[in-house]
Design a protein around this motif. Structure first.
Motif, mmCIF file in Angstrom:
data_model
loop_
_atom_site.group_PDB
_atom_site.id
_atom_site.type_symbol
_atom_site.label_atom_id
_atom_site.label_comp_id
_atom_site.label_asym_id
_atom_site.label_seq_id
_atom_site.Cartn_x
_atom_site.Cartn_y
_atom_site.Cartn_z
ATOM 1 N N LEU A 1 6.939 -7.671 9.616
ATOM 2 C CA LEU A 1 6.538 -6.452 9.209
ATOM 3 C C LEU A 1 6.692 -5.158 10.153
ATOM 4 C CD1 LEU A 1 4.094 -5.266 7.029
ATOM 5 C CD2 LEU A 1 2.741 -5.700 8.941
ATOM 6 N N GLU A 30 1.841 -9.352 9.779
ATOM 7 C CA GLU A 30 1.276 -8.578 8.975
ATOM 8 C C GLU A 30 -0.487 -8.975 8.998
ATOM 9 O OE1 GLU A 30 1.081 -7.577 3.998
ATOM 10 O OE2 GLU A 30 2.859 -8.394 5.442
ATOM 11 N N ASP A 65 8.118 -2.866 7.637
ATOM 12 C CA ASP A 65 8.288 -3.120 6.128
ATOM 13 C C ASP A 65 9.746 -3.405 5.709
ATOM 14 O OD1 ASP A 65 5.588 -3.948 5.909
ATOM 15 O OD2 ASP A 65 5.153 -1.924 4.627
ATOM 16 N N LYS A 165 -1.493 0.878 5.442
ATOM 17 C CA LYS A 165 -1.119 -0.766 5.962
ATOM 18 C C LYS A 165 -1.300 -0.896 7.509
ATOM 19 C CE LYS A 165 2.172 -3.816 4.166
ATOM 20 N NZ LYS A 165 3.203 -4.251 3.389
ATOM 21 N N THR A 197 -3.304 -3.891 9.552
ATOM 22 C CA THR A 197 -2.576 -4.218 10.723
ATOM 23 C C THR A 197 -3.212 -3.142 11.674
ATOM 24 O OG1 THR A 197 -0.881 -5.089 9.492
ATOM 25 C CG2 THR A 197 -0.523 -4.705 12.143
#
Ligand code: ATP
Ligand code: MG
Length: 223
Positions: A1, A30, A65, A165, A197
Motif C-alpha cells: 500500500l 493497509e 496504492d 485512507k 492506516t
C-alpha cells in the motif's frame, strides 16, 4: 500500500547539500499503525511529507496504492492528498479566522468529481466528525478560545472529514499535556480500528504502545 524504494532527498542550500534521506526503504501495509521515531534532523518530517505528496524524492520511487507519486503532476498530487490523506501537525495549523465547524468543513471544498459535496452536506459531515472527537459543544468557537488538546481534536476531526485512507501525523502530541496526549492517541487508535492506516512521527515512547515502531537514523530506517 505504501512502498518506498531507495528514497533520497537532497536539499540544496547555496553551495551546501543536505541529504535528509539517504536510500531509505519503507513498506507500510493497509490498516497498520506505524510510529516513526528518531533523533532531530534524521528525516522524519521529510519522509512524512513525501508520503503525503507535499514534497518529492530527489531519487527513488514511492508508491502509494500502486501509483508512483514521484511521477504525478501537481494536479494529481493535490487530488490524491484531498481524497486519500489526512494531515495532523504538531502546531495544529487551524485557520484562526474560522470557527471549529468551518475549519473542519474546509477540506471538503477540495473534493472534485463524484466526491464533490454541497454546502449543507459538508456542514453535516463536519459536525459528525466534530462529535466523534467530543467537541459537539464547541462548534462555533474560534481556535483561539480552545485549549491545545481541544485544538488538536479539531485537527483530528479535520483530518477525518474526507474519510482518508491514511492519516499522517507529525508529532501530534508534541505540544500537549499528558492527558490530552492520551486522548489524541486513543482517537488515532479508534480511527485505525476503522481501517485507516496511521503513520505518526513521535518523540514520546509512551505514545507508541500497540504500534509498529520504525527508527530512523541519518535518513535511513535503522530498526
Ligand atoms: P525533528 O525531530 O527536529 O522534527 P526531523 O527528523 O523531522 O527532525 P527533517 O525535518 O526531516 O528532520 O529534516 C532532515 C534534515 O533536512 C535536517 O538536516 C534539516 O535541516 C534538513 N531540511 C529539512 N527541510 C529542509 C528544507 N526545506 N531545506 C533545506 N534543508 C531542509
Ligand atoms: Mg520533524
Amino acid at each position: 500500500l505504501i512502498n518506498g524504494n531507495e528514497l533520497w532527498k537532497t536539499y540544496k542550500l547555496d553551495s551546501t547539500e543536505v541529504h535528509a534521506l539517504r536510500g531509505l526503504n519503507i513498506t507500510v501495509g493497509e490498516g497498520e499503525f506505524v510510529s516513526i521515531m528518531g533523533p532531530s534532523g534524521s528525516g522524519k518530517s521529510t519522509l512524512l511529507n513525501m508520503i503525503g505528496g507535499l514534497d518529492n524524492p530527489t531519487k527513488g520511487d514511492l508508491f502509494i496504492d500502486g501509483k508512483d507519486i514521484s511521477r504525478m503532476s501537481e494536479g494529481e498530487l493535490t487530488r490524491m492528498r484531498a481524497e486519500k490523506i489526512g494531515f495532523i501537525f504538531q502546531t495544529f495549523n487551524l485557520l484562526p479566522a474560522l470557527t471549529v465547524r468551518d475549519n473542519v468543513e474546509f477540506p471538503m471544498r477540495n473534493l472534485n468529481g463524484s466526491k464533490k459535496m454541497n454546502k449543507s452536506s459538508r456542514i453535516k459531515k463536519a459536525e459528525e466528525c466534530i462529535e466523534i472527537v467530543g467537541l459537539g459543544d464547541r462548534m462555533d468557537y474560534l481556535p483561539a478560545k480552545l485549549s491545545g488538546g481541544e485544538r488538536q481534536r479539531v485537527a483530528v476531526a479535520r483530518a477525518l472529514v474526507n474519510n482518508p485512507k491514511f492519516i499522517l501525523a507529525d508529532e501530534p502530541t508534541g505540544n500537549l499535556d499528558s492527558e490530552s496526549t492520551e486522548n489524541i492517541i486513543n482517537l488515532l487508535h479508534e480511527v485505525n480500528q476503522n481501517e485507516t492506516t496511521v503513520i505518526m512521527v513521535t518523540h514520546d515512547a509512551e505514545t507508541t504502545k500497540n504500534t509498529r515502531i520504525m527508527k530512523i537514523r541519518d535518513g535511513k530506517i535503522a530498526e
